[in-house]
Design an enzyme around this catalytic site. Sequence first.
Site, PDB file in Angstrom:
ATOM      1  N   ARG A  61       0.986  -1.128  -0.287  1.00  0.00           N
ATOM      2  CA  ARG A  61       0.386   0.000  -0.206  1.00  0.00           C
ATOM      3  C   ARG A  61       0.695   1.509   0.084  1.00  0.00           C
ATOM      4  O   ARG A  61       0.415   2.334  -0.684  1.00  0.00           O
ATOM      5  CB  ARG A  61      -1.081  -0.358   1.437  1.00  0.00           C
ATOM      6  CG  ARG A  61      -2.304   1.355   0.754  1.00  0.00           C
ATOM      7  CD  ARG A  61      -3.328   1.035   2.314  1.00  0.00           C
ATOM      8  NE  ARG A  61      -2.721   0.752   3.715  1.00  0.00           N
ATOM      9  CZ  ARG A  61      -2.326   1.821   4.707  1.00  0.00           C
ATOM     10  NH1 ARG A  61      -2.420   3.406   4.456  1.00  0.00           N
ATOM     11  NH2 ARG A  61      -1.854   0.664   5.528  1.00  0.00           N
ATOM     12  N   TYR A 114     -15.156  16.534 -15.754  1.00  0.00           N
ATOM     13  CA  TYR A 114     -15.289  15.057 -15.655  1.00  0.00           C
ATOM     14  C   TYR A 114     -16.975  14.701 -14.992  1.00  0.00           C
ATOM     15  O   TYR A 114     -16.443  15.734 -13.523  1.00  0.00           O
ATOM     16  CB  TYR A 114     -15.031  14.393 -15.706  1.00  0.00           C
ATOM     17  CG  TYR A 114     -15.217  12.691 -15.157  1.00  0.00           C
ATOM     18  CD1 TYR A 114     -16.339  12.154 -16.338  1.00  0.00           C
ATOM     19  CD2 TYR A 114     -14.713  12.149 -13.967  1.00  0.00           C
ATOM     20  CE1 TYR A 114     -16.339  10.771 -15.669  1.00  0.00           C
ATOM     21  CE2 TYR A 114     -15.470  10.663 -14.107  1.00  0.00           C
ATOM     22  CZ  TYR A 114     -15.952  10.343 -14.753  1.00  0.00           C
ATOM     23  OH  TYR A 114     -15.977   8.914 -14.727  1.00  0.00           O
ATOM     24  N   ASP A 185      -5.571  18.269 -15.692  1.00  0.00           N
ATOM     25  CA  ASP A 185      -6.264  16.905 -15.513  1.00  0.00           C
ATOM     26  C   ASP A 185      -5.839  16.578 -16.833  1.00  0.00           C
ATOM     27  O   ASP A 185      -6.499  17.350 -17.602  1.00  0.00           O
ATOM     28  CB  ASP A 185      -7.863  16.928 -15.399  1.00  0.00           C
ATOM     29  CG  ASP A 185      -8.166  15.216 -15.893  1.00  0.00           C
ATOM     30  OD1 ASP A 185      -7.442  14.875 -16.714  1.00  0.00           O
ATOM     31  OD2 ASP A 185      -9.474  15.181 -14.946  1.00  0.00           O
ATOM     32  N   LYS A 210      -7.529   5.911 -19.982  1.00  0.00           N
ATOM     33  CA  LYS A 210      -7.683   6.058 -21.029  1.00  0.00           C
ATOM     34  C   LYS A 210      -6.611   6.115 -22.098  1.00  0.00           C
ATOM     35  O   LYS A 210      -6.177   4.656 -21.957  1.00  0.00           O
ATOM     36  CB  LYS A 210      -8.034   7.605 -20.925  1.00  0.00           C
ATOM     37  CG  LYS A 210      -9.015   8.011 -19.804  1.00  0.00           C
ATOM     38  CD  LYS A 210     -10.797   6.700 -20.152  1.00  0.00           C
ATOM     39  CE  LYS A 210     -11.749   7.649 -19.335  1.00  0.00           C
ATOM     40  NZ  LYS A 210     -11.592   7.367 -17.751  1.00  0.00           N
TER      41      LYS A 210
END
Length: 403
Positions: A61, A114, A185, A210
């Site tokens: 983690r 978004y 972004d 993406k």
Amino acid sequence: MAFDLENAGFMTRAIHAGQGPDPAFGALATPIYQTSTFCFDSVEDGMAKFDGATPGYVYSRGGNPTVRTLELKMAAIEGGEDCVAAGSGMGAVSSVLLGLLQAGDHVIVGDCVYGCTNVVIRDVMPKFGIEVTPVDTSDLGAVAAAVKPNTKMVYFETPMNPLMKVTDIAGVKRAVGEGIRVVVDNTFAPAPVQRPLACGADIVLHSVTKYLNGHGDVIAGVIIGSAEDIAVIKNIGVTKTSGSICSPFDAFLIIRGLQTLGMRVERHCANALAVARYLEGVPCVKRVLYPGLESSPYHELVITQMNGLGTGILSFELADDVNGMSSFEAGKKLLNALQLSHIAVSLGDPASLIQHPASMTHHNVSPEVRAEMGITDGLIRFSAGLEDAEDLIADFKQAIAQL
């Protein structure tokens, strides 16, 4: 002497940065370290690694060798000091906000982002005492006017999803001045198209789902910036508050995808431009939103900021009346008639994807806010794949003929 990758070409960096033959057995491909924890040689060794006195890994983690290869590669690609990989694009978005903001801070956010990002910024952040001002960041005067004494961040997408407006990154940095982080972004225009850090941004993030991965089989995100900022975002946002870490197997797939990023992105952009030019001449299409078109008000920024490539995404809006159908009804019929383009909400895949923002990606945004953003019921977003452009255009022609 090691090759100078920092000054190498884009494809050379995308292939070689951050990785080499595995030191254990000489494997060419980066191994998948599919483990939750790591063993120590001794208690003293464990203490030293937990304290950071000696390099190494303690728990996946907080760090993993496969994931670290991805992070080093992305830092080289974007020109940042460091990178942290997250378990999703939204994990990256939320970790930046949670890691760097606190109660009493003010954020200027792009007025069209978004849908899920919009929910976090406009609905969730105010619950923690963070003030938000939506602004059209392509209007530098509006950005400058929105700055307050407690402004700590400007957050925007460029191109914006799904209206395809392009923001002048360097212009925003000049407008807000020093001391205010500019966060971009860059999902819609990854390098080699656009490198926000080189334009003056402080932090760049991606939905790796993406273009960066490029094969439609991974959910992940990355954040790149200064070593100081990334350390805070990683320790507070990614590994603790959200726990949104990237898995070793997903990192392995992304590393593979990045090695062909440059070639893929150029093909996506060329195909999108060809389809946009075709749609501009279709009588039932009211408008085409694609910054690479010569008719676009953002075409000059495509040349200066986006390496002349544009993006692989375009949006278009059908006329209000198409043979007696509303733009919404005609849009549904068009999407259902396409044979090569799949109806899906992602982008950057080898296959072309098409979707209806008002009922899909921005369905959780209220109609009033969608109207403020400029997202009409007739707006359609198209992600150009890697098919032959002539075939994509032929598919649109047969579908439009059915309207």
